[in-house]
Design an enzyme around this catalytic site. Structure first.
Site, PDB file in Angstrom:
ATOM      1  N   ASP A  60     -10.144  -5.621  -2.978  1.00  0.00           N
ATOM      2  CA  ASP A  60      -9.501  -4.624  -2.104  1.00  0.00           C
ATOM      3  C   ASP A  60     -10.373  -3.368  -2.101  1.00  0.00           C
ATOM      4  O   ASP A  60     -10.618  -2.777  -3.162  1.00  0.00           O
ATOM      5  CB  ASP A  60      -8.107  -4.334  -2.696  1.00  0.00           C
ATOM      6  CG  ASP A  60      -7.260  -3.403  -1.847  1.00  0.00           C
ATOM      7  OD1 ASP A  60      -7.832  -2.492  -1.230  1.00  0.00           O
ATOM      8  OD2 ASP A  60      -6.029  -3.584  -1.831  1.00  0.00           O
ATOM      9  N   SER A  85       0.832  -1.201   0.000  1.00  0.00           N
ATOM     10  CA  SER A  85       0.000   0.000   0.000  1.00  0.00           C
ATOM     11  C   SER A  85       0.872   1.259   0.000  1.00  0.00           C
ATOM     12  O   SER A  85       1.653   1.453  -0.918  1.00  0.00           O
ATOM     13  CB  SER A  85      -0.969  -0.069   1.191  1.00  0.00           C
ATOM     14  OG  SER A  85      -1.990   0.871   1.049  1.00  0.00           O
ATOM     15  N   HIS A 122      -7.376  -6.157   1.111  1.00  0.00           N
ATOM     16  CA  HIS A 122      -6.174  -5.335   1.330  1.00  0.00           C
ATOM     17  C   HIS A 122      -5.346  -5.812   2.528  1.00  0.00           C
ATOM     18  O   HIS A 122      -4.336  -5.225   2.844  1.00  0.00           O
ATOM     19  CB  HIS A 122      -6.637  -3.888   1.573  1.00  0.00           C
ATOM     20  CG  HIS A 122      -5.554  -2.854   1.433  1.00  0.00           C
ATOM     21  ND1 HIS A 122      -4.898  -2.623   0.247  1.00  0.00           N
ATOM     22  CD2 HIS A 122      -5.011  -1.975   2.320  1.00  0.00           C
ATOM     23  CE1 HIS A 122      -4.006  -1.647   0.408  1.00  0.00           C
ATOM     24  NE2 HIS A 122      -4.047  -1.242   1.665  1.00  0.00           N
TER      25      HIS A 122
HETATM   26  N1  GSH Z   1      -6.937   1.938   9.912  1.00  0.00           N
HETATM   27  C1  GSH Z   1      -7.616   1.864   8.669  1.00  0.00           C
HETATM   28  C2  GSH Z   1      -7.026   0.813   7.775  1.00  0.00           C
HETATM   29  C3  GSH Z   1      -5.630   1.096   7.417  1.00  0.00           C
HETATM   30  C4  GSH Z   1      -5.043  -0.077   6.680  1.00  0.00           C
HETATM   31  O1  GSH Z   1      -5.744  -0.852   6.020  1.00  0.00           O
HETATM   32  N2  GSH Z   1      -3.769  -0.202   6.832  1.00  0.00           N
HETATM   33  C5  GSH Z   1      -3.084  -1.279   6.148  1.00  0.00           C
HETATM   34  C6  GSH Z   1      -2.029  -0.650   5.273  1.00  0.00           C
HETATM   35  S1  GSH Z   1      -2.747   0.559   4.173  1.00  0.00           S
HETATM   36  C7  GSH Z   1      -2.421  -2.187   7.164  1.00  0.00           C
HETATM   37  O2  GSH Z   1      -1.455  -2.838   6.853  1.00  0.00           O
HETATM   38  N3  GSH Z   1      -2.951  -2.225   8.389  1.00  0.00           N
HETATM   39  C8  GSH Z   1      -2.333  -2.937   9.472  1.00  0.00           C
HETATM   40  C9  GSH Z   1      -2.599  -4.397   9.557  1.00  0.00           C
HETATM   41  O3  GSH Z   1      -3.476  -4.918   8.848  1.00  0.00           O
HETATM   42  O4  GSH Z   1      -1.911  -5.050  10.357  1.00  0.00           O
HETATM   43  C10 GSH Z   1      -9.039   1.494   8.914  1.00  0.00           C
HETATM   44  O5  GSH Z   1      -9.316   1.131  10.025  1.00  0.00           O
HETATM   45  O6  GSH Z   1      -9.833   1.532   7.954  1.00  0.00           O
END
Ligand code: GSH
Length: 282
Positions: free
Chosen positions: A226, A150, A259
């Site tokens: 995604d 991402s 995603h």
């Molecule tokens: N915090 C956001 C999502 C953010 C998100 O999806 N982050 C991805 C990278 S863009 C990630 O790797 N999150 C941490 C994880 O899944 O451990 C939400 O709650 O919608």
């Protein structure tokens, strides 16, 4: 530059370690994680894969969720995972407390605008300071690969495209492919670099591909379920830019995947093999 060990866990015959250090580039204390495969204890100098995580992550998400250690141990690949932004009480975050800018969202650029310019220099940290630290303190070679997810996929593409010769392998999961044309990127680049959009081009993989002097093959995986695909990630823009430039890109649209790290864990082995093969032959 001294390293302070934070934790150490045996994993797949090797070691997962976390360290803290003072970053002169970011003017704050930083933590990073390193996976050292068993070959690291056998006198070999090993290639390194740098992994750049996405929005809201730290050095921990990838190491805990991607399941990369088993194959990295087999392949003799060191993996280094930095944090995603400068950290600490002195580092300003998003003024509204949002998760897509500031802390956990450094976007791997060198900020030019205040109040961000003093700390938000993640590009130089990832490309220069961190590898110098790794190469001085661990049994590694100067063969480097870079990948990420991402925001970190964007970071991997941009770090490699801006620095020909620095990396010998490149891949990404669900990268923000065209940050100057999507809401996450417009917010981050507008604040870190200012509103003059002509200055964003040097931080946008699609623009950089046109002028690249090195044609490092890129492997990209993208889930077709995604939630961020159409609005933020835009792999079709990367594909068009690669085609126009004659740049080797393998873009795989993976049916049903979202995603999350469930998606990353499903295809991480292919990426580790892609990097190991290129780094072995470099
Ligand atoms: N915090 C956001 C999502 C953010 C998100 O999806 N982050 C991805 C990278 S863009 C990630 O790797 N999150 C941490 C994880 O899944 O451990 C939400 O709650 O919608």
């Amino acid at each position: 530059m001294s390293l302070e060990i934070v934790s150490s866990n045996k994993s797949c015959g090797g070691w997962h370690k976390r360290y803290r250090h003072r970053s002169s580039t970011l003017s704050c204390d930083m933590q990073f994680a390193v996976y050292l495969p068993p070959q690291a204890e056998q006198g070999a100098r090993l290639p390194v894969l740098y992994w750049l995580s996405g929005l809201t992550c730290t050095d921990e998400n990838f190491m805990q969720k991607a399941g990369a250690q088993k194959l990295a141990a087999e392949l003799g690949l060191v993996i280094v995972a930095p944090d995603t932004s400068p950290r600490g009480a002195e580092v300003p975050g998003d003024p509204e407390g949002a998760w897509d800018f500031g802390l956990g969202a450094g976007f791997y650029v060198n900020a030019s605008q205040e109040p961000w310019a003093r700390h938000y220099r993640m590009h130089d940290y990832v490309v220069h300071e961190l590898p110098a630290l790794i190469e001085a303190n661990f049994p590694v070679s100067d063969k480097r690969g870079i990948s990420g997810h991402s925001m970190g996929g964007h970071g991997a593409l941009v770090c490699a495209l801006r620095n020909p010769g620095r990396y010998q392998s490149l891949s990404a999961f669900a990268p923000i492919s065209n940050p100057s044309q999507c809401p996450w990127g417009e917010k981050a680049l507008g604040r870190y670099l200012g509103e003059d959009r002509s200055r964003w081009r040097e931080w946008d993989a699609c623009a950089l591909l046109a002028e690249a002097t090195e044609r490092l093959p890129i492997l990209v995986d993208q889930g077709d379920r995604d939630d961020f695909l159409a609005k933020q990630l835009k792999p079709e823009a990367l594909q068009a830019a690669a085609k126009a430039a004659g740049h080797p890109l393998t873009l795989r649209l993976q049916p049903g995947y979202d995603h999350s790290y469930y998606f990353i864990a499903s295809f991480i082995d292919d990426h580790l093999r892609h990097h190991a093969a290129a780094l072995r032959n470099a």
